[in-house]
Design a protein around this motif. Structure first.
Motif, short mmCIF file in Angstrom:
data_model
loop_
_atom_site.label_atom_id
_atom_site.label_comp_id
_atom_site.label_asym_id
_atom_site.label_seq_id
_atom_site.Cartn_x
_atom_site.Cartn_y
_atom_site.Cartn_z
N GLU A 120 -5.93 0.08 -9.88
CA GLU A 120 -4.49 -0.14 -9.97
C GLU A 120 -3.89 -0.34 -8.58
O GLU A 120 -3.06 -1.22 -8.36
N PHE A 121 -4.33 0.48 -7.63
CA PHE A 121 -3.89 0.35 -6.24
C PHE A 121 -4.27 -1.02 -5.70
O PHE A 121 -3.44 -1.73 -5.12
N ARG A 122 -5.51 -1.42 -5.92
CA ARG A 122 -6.01 -2.71 -5.43
C ARG A 122 -5.23 -3.87 -6.06
O ARG A 122 -4.89 -4.84 -5.38
N ASP A 123 -4.92 -3.75 -7.35
CA ASP A 123 -4.16 -4.80 -8.02
C ASP A 123 -2.75 -4.95 -7.45
O ASP A 123 -2.26 -6.07 -7.28
N ILE A 124 -2.12 -3.84 -7.13
CA ILE A 124 -0.79 -3.89 -6.52
C ILE A 124 -0.85 -4.57 -5.17
O ILE A 124 -0.02 -5.43 -4.86
N VAL A 125 -1.83 -4.22 -4.37
CA VAL A 125 -1.95 -4.81 -3.04
C VAL A 125 -2.31 -6.29 -3.12
O VAL A 125 -1.75 -7.12 -2.40
N SER A 126 -3.23 -6.64 -4.02
CA SER A 126 -3.65 -8.04 -4.09
C SER A 126 -2.57 -8.94 -4.70
O SER A 126 -2.61 -10.15 -4.51
N ALA A 127 -1.60 -8.37 -5.40
CA ALA A 127 -0.53 -9.16 -5.99
C ALA A 127 0.76 -9.10 -5.17
O ALA A 127 1.80 -9.59 -5.62
N LYS A 172 0.83 -1.21 0.00
CA LYS A 172 0.00 0.00 0.00
C LYS A 172 0.86 1.25 0.00
O LYS A 172 0.60 2.20 -0.75
N LEU A 173 1.90 1.25 0.82
CA LEU A 173 2.78 2.41 0.88
C LEU A 173 3.52 2.61 -0.44
O LEU A 173 3.69 3.74 -0.90
N ARG A 174 3.96 1.50 -1.08
CA ARG A 174 4.60 1.60 -2.39
C ARG A 174 3.64 2.15 -3.43
O ARG A 174 4.00 3.00 -4.25
N ALA A 175 2.41 1.66 -3.41
CA ALA A 175 1.41 2.12 -4.39
C ALA A 175 1.12 3.61 -4.22
O ALA A 175 0.99 4.34 -5.20
N VAL A 176 1.03 4.07 -2.99
CA VAL A 176 0.77 5.49 -2.74
C VAL A 176 1.96 6.33 -3.20
O VAL A 176 1.80 7.38 -3.82
N SER A 177 3.19 5.84 -2.93
CA SER A 177 4.37 6.61 -3.33
C SER A 177 4.55 6.63 -4.85
O SER A 177 5.14 7.55 -5.39
N GLN A 178 4.01 5.61 -5.55
CA GLN A 178 4.07 5.58 -7.01
C GLN A 178 2.99 6.44 -7.64
O GLN A 178 2.98 6.63 -8.86
N LYS A 179 2.08 6.92 -6.83
CA LYS A 179 0.98 7.77 -7.29
C LYS A 179 0.20 7.08 -8.41
O LYS A 179 0.12 7.57 -9.54
N VAL A 180 -0.36 5.92 -8.06
CA VAL A 180 -1.12 5.16 -9.06
C VAL A 180 -2.31 5.96 -9.54
O VAL A 180 -2.83 6.83 -8.84
N GLY A 181 -2.77 5.65 -10.76
CA GLY A 181 -3.80 6.44 -11.40
C GLY A 181 -5.21 6.17 -10.92
O GLY A 181 -6.08 7.03 -11.01
N SER A 182 -5.48 4.95 -10.40
CA SER A 182 -6.85 4.64 -10.01
C SER A 182 -6.84 3.67 -8.82
O SER A 182 -5.82 3.06 -8.49
N TYR A 183 -8.01 3.54 -8.22
CA TYR A 183 -8.13 2.62 -7.12
C TYR A 183 -7.93 1.18 -7.58
O TYR A 183 -7.35 0.37 -6.86
#
Length: 102
Positions: free
Chosen positions: A52-59, A39-50
């Protein structure tokens, strides 16, 4: 003042259940930390949508492929482990096996 007996039945500890509970708690803690880091990595990467954020966390439990896992290297497990070109094959339906053209 009442004294307790050291061998009372209420003091019996089920170590296997305790070990299972500890293992479960340790795994839950690992999962929490892994997902929180993702989650912290996804936020620091400034993902474009929720999504994309959810996919990063679930993977986050997936591990990257090693160089030996990539295409171009010899495979240790055949595509179809039941097929061996050196064996005589028959189908269970009673029909004869037709060897594919090579």
């Amino acid at each position: 003042m009442m004294e307790r007996s050291d061998t009372s039945e209420g003091d019996v500890i089920d170590f296997s259940a305790l070990e299972r509970e500890l293992s479960s708690a340790v795994e839950a803690d690992r999962r929490y930390r892994r997902e929180n880091d993702a989650k912290l990595r996804a936020v620091s990467q400034k993902v474009g949508s929720y999504e994309e954020f959810r996919d990063i966390v679930s993977a986050c439990h997936l591990k990257p492929l090693a160089k030996s896992d990539k295409n171009g290297t010899s495979r240790k497990q055949p595509w179809n482990p039941l097929f061996s070109p050196t064996k005589q094959h028959t189908q269970t339906s009673g029909l004869p096996y037709v060897r594919p053209h090579t």
